[in-house]
Design a protein around this motif. Structure first.
Motif, short mmCIF file in Angstrom:
data_model
loop_
_atom_site.label_atom_id
_atom_site.label_comp_id
_atom_site.label_asym_id
_atom_site.label_seq_id
_atom_site.Cartn_x
_atom_site.Cartn_y
_atom_site.Cartn_z
N VAL A 51 1.12 -1.24 0.10
CA VAL A 51 0.09 -0.27 0.31
C VAL A 51 0.95 1.45 0.17
O VAL A 51 0.37 2.43 -0.67
CB VAL A 51 -0.38 0.45 0.99
CG1 VAL A 51 -1.39 1.38 1.10
CG2 VAL A 51 -1.86 -1.41 1.06
N ALA A 52 1.80 1.30 1.18
CA ALA A 52 2.37 2.47 0.79
C ALA A 52 3.61 2.87 -0.26
O ALA A 52 3.49 3.55 -0.32
CB ALA A 52 3.70 2.43 1.88
N PHE A 53 3.84 1.42 -0.86
CA PHE A 53 4.73 1.73 -2.02
C PHE A 53 3.61 2.14 -3.65
O PHE A 53 4.32 2.83 -3.69
CB PHE A 53 5.30 0.51 -2.55
CG PHE A 53 5.55 0.59 -4.27
CD1 PHE A 53 6.91 1.08 -4.06
CD2 PHE A 53 5.31 0.10 -5.26
CE1 PHE A 53 7.62 0.83 -5.65
CE2 PHE A 53 5.31 0.15 -5.89
CZ PHE A 53 7.44 0.64 -6.56
N VAL A 54 2.66 2.03 -3.20
CA VAL A 54 1.90 2.18 -4.69
C VAL A 54 1.55 3.59 -4.39
O VAL A 54 1.43 4.80 -5.52
CB VAL A 54 0.31 1.48 -4.31
CG1 VAL A 54 -1.05 2.57 -5.14
CG2 VAL A 54 0.61 0.06 -4.86
N GLY A 55 1.24 4.39 -2.26
CA GLY A 55 0.58 5.45 -2.60
C GLY A 55 2.26 6.23 -3.07
O GLY A 55 1.78 7.49 -3.45
N ARG A 56 3.48 6.07 -2.80
CA ARG A 56 4.36 6.91 -3.31
C ARG A 56 4.97 7.45 -4.36
O ARG A 56 5.23 8.09 -5.68
CB ARG A 56 6.09 6.33 -3.22
CG ARG A 56 5.79 6.45 -1.28
CD ARG A 56 7.37 5.89 -0.38
NE ARG A 56 7.69 5.16 -1.05
CZ ARG A 56 7.15 3.67 -0.83
NH1 ARG A 56 6.84 3.23 0.62
NH2 ARG A 56 7.94 2.17 -0.65
N THR A 57 3.77 5.51 -5.44
CA THR A 57 4.33 6.01 -6.11
C THR A 57 2.96 6.94 -7.15
O THR A 57 3.37 7.85 -8.28
CB THR A 57 4.25 4.17 -7.79
OG1 THR A 57 4.89 3.36 -6.85
CG2 THR A 57 4.24 4.25 -8.94
N TRP A 58 2.36 6.42 -6.77
CA TRP A 58 1.01 7.46 -7.00
C TRP A 58 1.60 9.26 -7.25
O TRP A 58 1.42 10.43 -7.66
CB TRP A 58 -0.44 7.35 -6.29
CG TRP A 58 -1.38 8.59 -7.04
CD1 TRP A 58 -1.34 9.80 -6.16
CD2 TRP A 58 -2.36 8.02 -7.26
NE1 TRP A 58 -2.70 10.13 -6.97
CE2 TRP A 58 -3.41 9.39 -7.45
CE3 TRP A 58 -2.47 6.87 -8.28
CZ2 TRP A 58 -4.58 9.35 -7.80
CZ3 TRP A 58 -3.79 7.27 -8.81
CH2 TRP A 58 -4.89 8.05 -9.04
N SER A 59 2.12 9.58 -5.86
CA SER A 59 2.91 11.72 -5.53
C SER A 59 3.79 11.08 -6.84
O SER A 59 4.18 12.48 -7.40
CB SER A 59 3.87 11.29 -4.27
OG SER A 59 2.50 10.95 -3.76
#
Length: 339
Positions: free
Chosen positions: A69-77
């Motif tokens: 979840v954290a990785f997808v959030g960082r990639t979204w940013s």
């Protein structure tokens, strides 16, 4: 191949393998961040790796849920939008091209992922609810800045609209409790987007929107076993139902090509089936307006349409009723196009 490779390791080696994989993904994200224009191929490979690690049942290759979840959030940013100084999203130059792949990964996380053993169901839903809310807010804001009006933006970026509604449809069908952790204002923005998407005569825009609204309408009705999101969805039906009905009738009346009638008929049938009394009231008010939804449909044709539609419980019959009324609205009676 990944599953076979995972079986070749002992538990301790697997732990090191997962840590190493996360390190590789983080390094790839650093490279993506450093690029003036993020590379689509690299982004797709990163997300494909995460998607492969997210499965409905635990498996040897699975990455920790919180890390995914954290990785997808960082990639979204990096690829789509990052929070600005005033908390308004700052969009990347090609956000609309890279957004669909990330929406697909969020869909995978929200509907398929197996949470970590120590996480409670409510805690997991809160985390995923925040991810879903961010995606909805950023997509709605991004489309609003793409063009002067939302219908034009949706017509220019139908893939973005398609993927965000596909994501939310899957959530409604498989994990509706997530919406209980999303603010009313956020879901209302999505519903506003849906009203405009229904006005776009484009299959990529209309079809997923109609599926989303059909799923929402089914859950918004009071049942013996309501979802935790039912009160929110019932409120949204009362708020947006008249606009959804108006847009649907306009499409049937000639605003959209006849090839889209099956999708509009399914949506209208869901409205009638689950909210008969409110649809009856709103439809009477809408069809009382002169030349709505078409100047070719007189009062007698409108009365017959309403009477037959509200009386049927068969979707096949409802589709035929919608088609007959659409033929009348398009002034095609007695022509080869009436078939």
């Amino acid at each position: 191949m990944l599953a076979y490779a995972a079986r070749c390791y002992q538990d301790s080696a697997l732990h090191e393998f997962r840590i190493g994989l996360l390190a590789v993904l983080d390094r790839a994200l650093v490279l993506l961040t450093a690029m003036s224009q993020p590379d689509d191929t690299l982004l797709e490979c990163m997300l494909a790796t995460v998607n492969s690690a997210v499965r409905r049942s635990p498996h040897a290759f699975a990455l920790p849920f919180a890390d995914s979840v954290a990785f997808v959030g960082r990639t979204w940013s990096v690829a789509v939008a990052r929070p600005g100084a005033d908390f308004a999203p700052v969009f990347s130059a090609r956000w609309a091209d890279q957004c669909p792949a990330l929406l697909q990964s969020i869909s995978q996380l929200a509907t398929v992922a197996v949470p970590d053993a120590e996480s409670t169901s409510d805690a997991t839903d809160r985390v995923l609810g925040s991810v879903l809310a961010r995606a909805i807010d950023d997509v709605c804001a991004g489309l609003a800045h793409e063009a002067a009006t939302l219908p034009v933006a949706i017509e220019q970026q139908p893939i973005v609209s398609e993927y965000v509604f596909d994501l939310c449809t899957r959530v409604l069908q498989t994990r509706p409790a997530l919406l209980a952790h999303v603010e009313h204002a956020t879901v209302a923005r999505l519903c506003t987007l849906s009203v405009h998407a229904l006005a776009v005569p484009n299959r990529l825009a209309l079809k997923p929107t109609a599926y989303f609204l059909t799923a929402l309408i089914r859950l918004s009705a009071t049942t013996a076993r309501p979802s935790p999101a039912t009160p929110l969805l019932a409120s949204l039906w009362g708020e947006f139902g008249p606009e959804w009905l108006r847009a649907t009738l306009q499409g049937i009346g000639g605003a959209h090509p006849r090839s889209l009638l099956p999708n509009l008929a399914e949506l209208l049938f869901a409205m009638v089936r689950h909210h008969l009394q409110s649809v009856k009231l709103w439809m009477a008010e809408l069809l009382a307006q002169p030349a709505f939804p078409s100047p070719h449909a007189d009062d007698a044709a409108k009365r017959q349409f309403v009477q037959h539609l509200l009386a049927t419980r068969s979707f096949v019959r409802a589709k035929a009723i919608v088609n007959e009324f659409s033929v009348c609205c398009r002034n095609l009676q007695g022509t080869a196009y009436a078939a």
